[in-house]
Design a protein around this motif. Structure first.
Motif, PDB file in Angstrom:
ATOM      1  N   MET A 260       0.850  -1.188   0.000  1.00  0.00           N
ATOM      2  CA  MET A 260       0.000   0.000   0.000  1.00  0.00           C
ATOM      3  C   MET A 260       0.885   1.237   0.000  1.00  0.00           C
ATOM      4  O   MET A 260       1.870   1.309   0.738  1.00  0.00           O
ATOM      5  CB  MET A 260      -0.893  -0.018   1.252  1.00  0.00           C
ATOM      6  CG  MET A 260      -1.792   1.188   1.364  1.00  0.00           C
ATOM      7  SD  MET A 260      -2.856   1.180   2.830  1.00  0.00           S
ATOM      8  CE  MET A 260      -3.743  -0.355   2.638  1.00  0.00           C
ATOM      9  N   ASN A 261       0.549   2.190  -0.822  1.00  0.00           N
ATOM     10  CA  ASN A 261       1.274   3.456  -0.840  1.00  0.00           C
ATOM     11  C   ASN A 261       0.875   4.297   0.359  1.00  0.00           C
ATOM     12  O   ASN A 261      -0.305   4.378   0.688  1.00  0.00           O
ATOM     13  CB  ASN A 261       0.975   4.233  -2.124  1.00  0.00           C
ATOM     14  CG  ASN A 261       1.561   3.566  -3.348  1.00  0.00           C
ATOM     15  OD1 ASN A 261       2.600   2.921  -3.271  1.00  0.00           O
ATOM     16  ND2 ASN A 261       0.898   3.703  -4.462  1.00  0.00           N
ATOM     17  N   ARG A 262       1.877   4.865   1.017  1.00  0.00           N
ATOM     18  CA  ARG A 262       1.617   5.725   2.165  1.00  0.00           C
ATOM     19  C   ARG A 262       2.142   7.118   1.890  1.00  0.00           C
ATOM     20  O   ARG A 262       3.072   7.306   1.130  1.00  0.00           O
ATOM     21  CB  ARG A 262       2.277   5.143   3.422  1.00  0.00           C
ATOM     22  CG  ARG A 262       1.647   3.842   3.898  1.00  0.00           C
ATOM     23  CD  ARG A 262       2.250   3.368   5.211  1.00  0.00           C
ATOM     24  NE  ARG A 262       3.683   3.242   5.169  1.00  0.00           N
ATOM     25  CZ  ARG A 262       4.329   2.153   4.762  1.00  0.00           C
ATOM     26  NH1 ARG A 262       3.660   1.097   4.352  1.00  0.00           N
ATOM     27  NH2 ARG A 262       5.646   2.120   4.762  1.00  0.00           N
ATOM     28  N   THR A 263       1.545   8.084   2.565  1.00  0.00           N
ATOM     29  CA  THR A 263       1.944   9.482   2.471  1.00  0.00           C
ATOM     30  C   THR A 263       2.652   9.870   3.763  1.00  0.00           C
ATOM     31  O   THR A 263       2.136   9.598   4.856  1.00  0.00           O
ATOM     32  CB  THR A 263       0.694  10.378   2.275  1.00  0.00           C
ATOM     33  OG1 THR A 263       0.019   9.969   1.092  1.00  0.00           O
ATOM     34  CG2 THR A 263       1.080  11.840   2.185  1.00  0.00           C
ATOM     35  N   SER A 264       3.812  10.494   3.647  1.00  0.00           N
ATOM     36  CA  SER A 264       4.526  10.973   4.833  1.00  0.00           C
ATOM     37  C   SER A 264       3.708  12.054   5.520  1.00  0.00           C
ATOM     38  O   SER A 264       3.057  12.863   4.856  1.00  0.00           O
ATOM     39  CB  SER A 264       5.885  11.549   4.444  1.00  0.00           C
ATOM     40  OG  SER A 264       6.707  10.541   3.920  1.00  0.00           O
ATOM     41  N   VAL A 265       3.729  12.037   6.851  1.00  0.00           N
ATOM     42  CA  VAL A 265       3.002  13.034   7.636  1.00  0.00           C
ATOM     43  C   VAL A 265       3.940  13.639   8.677  1.00  0.00           C
ATOM     44  O   VAL A 265       4.961  13.051   9.031  1.00  0.00           O
ATOM     45  CB  VAL A 265       1.750  12.428   8.330  1.00  0.00           C
ATOM     46  CG1 VAL A 265       0.744  11.943   7.301  1.00  0.00           C
ATOM     47  CG2 VAL A 265       2.133  11.306   9.286  1.00  0.00           C
ATOM     48  N   ARG A 266       3.566  14.836   9.145  1.00  0.00           N
ATOM     49  CA  ARG A 266       4.327  15.488  10.218  1.00  0.00           C
ATOM     50  C   ARG A 266       3.728  15.049  11.553  1.00  0.00           C
ATOM     51  O   ARG A 266       2.596  15.392  11.873  1.00  0.00           O
ATOM     52  CB  ARG A 266       4.223  17.001  10.098  1.00  0.00           C
ATOM     53  CG  ARG A 266       5.033  17.560   8.967  1.00  0.00           C
ATOM     54  CD  ARG A 266       4.887  19.069   8.936  1.00  0.00           C
ATOM     55  NE  ARG A 266       5.733  19.626   7.892  1.00  0.00           N
ATOM     56  CZ  ARG A 266       6.660  20.533   8.105  1.00  0.00           C
ATOM     57  NH1 ARG A 266       6.844  21.016   9.318  1.00  0.00           N
ATOM     58  NH2 ARG A 266       7.387  20.982   7.121  1.00  0.00           N
ATOM     59  N   SER A 267       4.500  14.275  12.282  1.00  0.00           N
ATOM     60  CA  SER A 267       4.044  13.779  13.576  1.00  0.00           C
ATOM     61  C   SER A 267       5.266  13.296  14.344  1.00  0.00           C
ATOM     62  O   SER A 267       6.220  12.789  13.742  1.00  0.00           O
ATOM     63  CB  SER A 267       3.059  12.618  13.380  1.00  0.00           C
ATOM     64  OG  SER A 267       2.770  11.979  14.601  1.00  0.00           O
ATOM     65  N   SER A 268       5.223  13.428  15.647  1.00  0.00           N
ATOM     66  CA  SER A 268       6.343  12.963  16.459  1.00  0.00           C
ATOM     67  C   SER A 268       6.346  11.442  16.582  1.00  0.00           C
ATOM     68  O   SER A 268       7.367  10.851  16.929  1.00  0.00           O
ATOM     69  CB  SER A 268       6.289  13.595  17.855  1.00  0.00           C
ATOM     70  OG  SER A 268       5.086  13.250  18.493  1.00  0.00           O
ATOM     71  N   ASN A 269       5.219  10.782  16.293  1.00  0.00           N
ATOM     72  CA  ASN A 269       5.116   9.339  16.467  1.00  0.00           C
ATOM     73  C   ASN A 269       4.805   8.594  15.171  1.00  0.00           C
ATOM     74  O   ASN A 269       5.175   7.437  15.031  1.00  0.00           O
ATOM     75  CB  ASN A 269       4.042   9.036  17.516  1.00  0.00           C
ATOM     76  CG  ASN A 269       4.117   7.620  18.029  1.00  0.00           C
ATOM     77  OD1 ASN A 269       5.183   7.025  18.071  1.00  0.00           O
ATOM     78  ND2 ASN A 269       2.985   7.062  18.397  1.00  0.00           N
ATOM     79  N   ILE A 270       4.129   9.247  14.232  1.00  0.00           N
ATOM     80  CA  ILE A 270       3.662   8.588  13.011  1.00  0.00           C
ATOM     81  C   ILE A 270       4.480   9.081  11.822  1.00  0.00           C
ATOM     82  O   ILE A 270       4.607  10.285  11.605  1.00  0.00           O
ATOM     83  CB  ILE A 270       2.160   8.855  12.795  1.00  0.00           C
ATOM     84  CG1 ILE A 270       1.374   8.268  13.976  1.00  0.00           C
ATOM     85  CG2 ILE A 270       1.685   8.285  11.468  1.00  0.00           C
ATOM     86  CD1 ILE A 270      -0.063   8.719  14.045  1.00  0.00           C
TER      87      ILE A 270
END
Length: 70
Positions: free
Chosen positions: A1-11
């Motif tokens: 599955m393609n994922r999108t990078s996110v701004r998060s301290s944990n994810i």
């Protein structure tokens, strides 16, 4: 599955398959979890949330069946 990078301290990244209602979450630890039966509205809210961690804990974790895939 393609994922999108996110701004998060944990994810690290988030992916979603609308055909199977599967949400995939990659954590900075390297673990990847898939959650089933997640409506697209929840995914969209997750991606728009200012705090991905808070949204995850309040709307996804423990509410949808999850399994670790890595």
């Amino acid at each position: 599955m393609n994922r999108t990078s996110v701004r998060s301290s944990n994810i690290r990244s988030v992916g979603y398959d609308p055909a199977s209602l599967t949400l995939e979450v990659e954590f900075h630890s390297g673990s990847i979890y898939q959650y089933s039966g997640v409506p697209e509205t929840i995914y969209q809210g997750f991606m728009r949330a200012a705090s991905k961690g808070s949204y995850f804990h309040n709307h996804i974790k423990g509410r949808y069946p999850g399994r670790q895939v890595r």
